[in-house]
Design an enzyme around this catalytic site. Sequence first.
Site, short mmCIF file in Angstrom:
data_model
loop_
_atom_site.label_atom_id
_atom_site.label_comp_id
_atom_site.label_asym_id
_atom_site.label_seq_id
_atom_site.Cartn_x
_atom_site.Cartn_y
_atom_site.Cartn_z
N HIS A 184 0.83 -1.20 0.00
CA HIS A 184 0.00 0.00 0.00
C HIS A 184 0.86 1.25 0.00
O HIS A 184 0.58 2.24 -0.69
CB HIS A 184 -0.91 0.01 1.24
CG HIS A 184 -2.31 -0.41 0.94
ND1 HIS A 184 -3.20 -0.77 1.90
CD2 HIS A 184 -2.99 -0.53 -0.23
CE1 HIS A 184 -4.36 -1.09 1.36
NE2 HIS A 184 -4.25 -0.95 0.06
N ARG A 286 -10.76 -1.35 -13.40
CA ARG A 286 -11.24 -2.32 -12.42
C ARG A 286 -12.72 -2.04 -12.14
O ARG A 286 -13.05 -0.96 -11.66
CB ARG A 286 -10.43 -2.21 -11.13
CG ARG A 286 -8.92 -2.30 -11.31
CD ARG A 286 -8.22 -2.12 -9.97
NE ARG A 286 -6.77 -2.10 -10.10
CZ ARG A 286 -6.05 -0.99 -10.25
NH1 ARG A 286 -6.66 0.19 -10.30
NH2 ARG A 286 -4.74 -1.05 -10.35
N ARG A 322 -11.72 -4.77 -17.27
CA ARG A 322 -11.63 -6.12 -16.72
C ARG A 322 -12.97 -6.53 -16.11
O ARG A 322 -13.54 -5.79 -15.31
CB ARG A 322 -10.54 -6.18 -15.64
CG ARG A 322 -10.35 -7.57 -15.04
CD ARG A 322 -9.24 -7.58 -14.00
NE ARG A 322 -9.58 -6.81 -12.81
CZ ARG A 322 -8.73 -6.49 -11.84
NH1 ARG A 322 -7.45 -6.85 -11.95
NH2 ARG A 322 -9.12 -5.80 -10.79
N GLU A 417 -2.26 -14.18 -15.34
CA GLU A 417 -1.89 -13.94 -13.95
C GLU A 417 -1.40 -15.20 -13.24
O GLU A 417 -0.95 -15.14 -12.09
CB GLU A 417 -3.09 -13.38 -13.18
CG GLU A 417 -3.61 -12.07 -13.74
CD GLU A 417 -4.98 -11.73 -13.20
OE1 GLU A 417 -5.04 -10.97 -12.21
OE2 GLU A 417 -5.97 -12.22 -13.77
N ASP A 441 -0.18 -10.61 -9.47
CA ASP A 441 -0.60 -11.99 -9.22
C ASP A 441 0.34 -12.99 -9.87
O ASP A 441 0.58 -14.07 -9.31
CB ASP A 441 -2.03 -12.20 -9.72
CG ASP A 441 -3.06 -11.90 -8.65
OD1 ASP A 441 -2.81 -12.23 -7.48
OD2 ASP A 441 -4.12 -11.32 -8.97
N CYS A 488 -0.27 -4.70 -17.11
CA CYS A 488 -1.09 -3.80 -16.30
C CYS A 488 -0.83 -3.94 -14.81
O CYS A 488 -1.53 -3.35 -14.00
CB CYS A 488 -2.57 -3.99 -16.60
SG CYS A 488 -3.21 -5.61 -16.14
#
Length: 564
Positions: A184, A286, A322, A417, A441, A488
Amino acid sequence: MAELRGVGIGLGVAQGPVARMAEPLPAPSDGPSALSADEEKARVSEAVAAVARELEERGAQAGGAARDVLEAQAMMAEDPTLEDEVASRIAAGKTGEFAVFDAFASFRDQLTALGGYLGERAADLDDVAQRVIARLRGVPAPGVPDPGHPFVLVAKDLAPADTALLDLDKVLALITSDGGPTSHTAILAREKSIVAIVGVAAAKDLTDGEEVIVDAAAGVVTTAPTAEELERALKRAADRAAQASAPLTPGALADGTAIPLLANLGKPEGAAEAVELGAEGVGLFRTEFLFLSSNQAPTVAQQKEAYTALLSAFPGKKVVVRALDAGADKPLAFLNDAHEENPALGLRGIRALRASEDILREQLTALAEADAATRQTADGPADLWVMAPMIATVEETEYFTSLAREYGIKTAGVMVEVPSSALLADRILGIADFASIGTNDLTQYTLAADRLLGSVASFQDPWHPAVLRLIREVGQAGRENGKPVGICGEAAADPLLAVVLVGLGATSLSMAPTALADVRASLLEYTLAEARGIAEAALAADDAASARDAARDAAAAKGTVAAG
């Protein structure tokens, strides 16, 4: 003079005196309360409500990704399960402070064990607990220091509430001992264009007032710098500022090879800033924001409204959307809220959508209707691309692309991913119109290390040669099939790694909008042949750190400034 190494965020460089983050509040004693249970409950209720409102206000002030994080923290503070846990401890005679400390710690440990999206909330929960306990004690919550002059902030890690509202007139740079490039702290630092280096293990030895240079491009913190080093750092900072103010140009290599630079967005409201910062379209939109804050799936009309706003903001540009990426690690009552021992390997992404196909069909309907509604735009309609998350097999590719075309989606692709889809990329790209690699991922599954679990953060590095080899497989499959391959994940925002990714076959890069300027400047330093050579140097390494160093050395051999 000494050099402390970590993972740099962007290409920035800054210098100044150190100011360390305050230590957490000491744990409350496990003694009996002098107040009644009702009095203690009232105290805690007031403190929790006050902290939740403060987090919401900070989120509204910060905006962007920080707002989403802080709103989630506010919801966490008032979680009914936590409230019951605190109440049970108070009923047993404990103080409000200890009840909050113990209940939150127990809940944090449960989240950590779950991993995935829920595991990520564990660190945020600690911050909420500290703020509530500080309120109960009538003392300021531990936070960013204010030495009265500009400073380089040093911390173990930063809570989102602190990162979101850093005063950039005072905080010259950020150094953390914990965290990685997808933490984060790193994501928010990149969004706010803060010069930052994370994962600097030796940062714990830095002292208040100590002068340092923070070189994010090189991932190096220099202590006790000489006058000459300080002057060089100042010049680099000035050169970079001038570069950032230069006219925006499309992403390209030094030989003119076009590499479109796109934006990762989580809500339509971020479109204007992305365009202002030079995004040539959207590489990842997203759609989870429409679903995660609701107890039921949004209607087709609600979805269409959001998608129409997005497409309208990018006339004539590519917009990659997505499909809903949720499941057991992001439980949705209307999708899949069944408990799973290992959510990261459970019913998520395309698997969850197939199990609740009506939700996927409604989303495709809304996207097709939004696409049709924006066809009359004066500057030309946006070029809508839609991709499925967490594709693992050729059969899943066939399922999604067939369904998308049934609804009139003309460009249907897949997210790569997991290693299986990378290894089968030649067959997958024989079916799908494009592939987009989610490096966060892909790294997690390649190295078997939960990307949201701090204890294995050192493994979560997209520079690892195993990850780079898989990306090369997809890039080669794209070339052989004549299909575009985008990136991405957060890796695309690393200026030098972006060059490596292009050398491995990426045809476009998508990232947080604030990273676009650095990546654009970095790409312009290399030809395609040079990018391929730098990529080969990284591939020949044995681990992530060696790959990063090898790429930096190869870039330096070309005489470029991006190598640091």
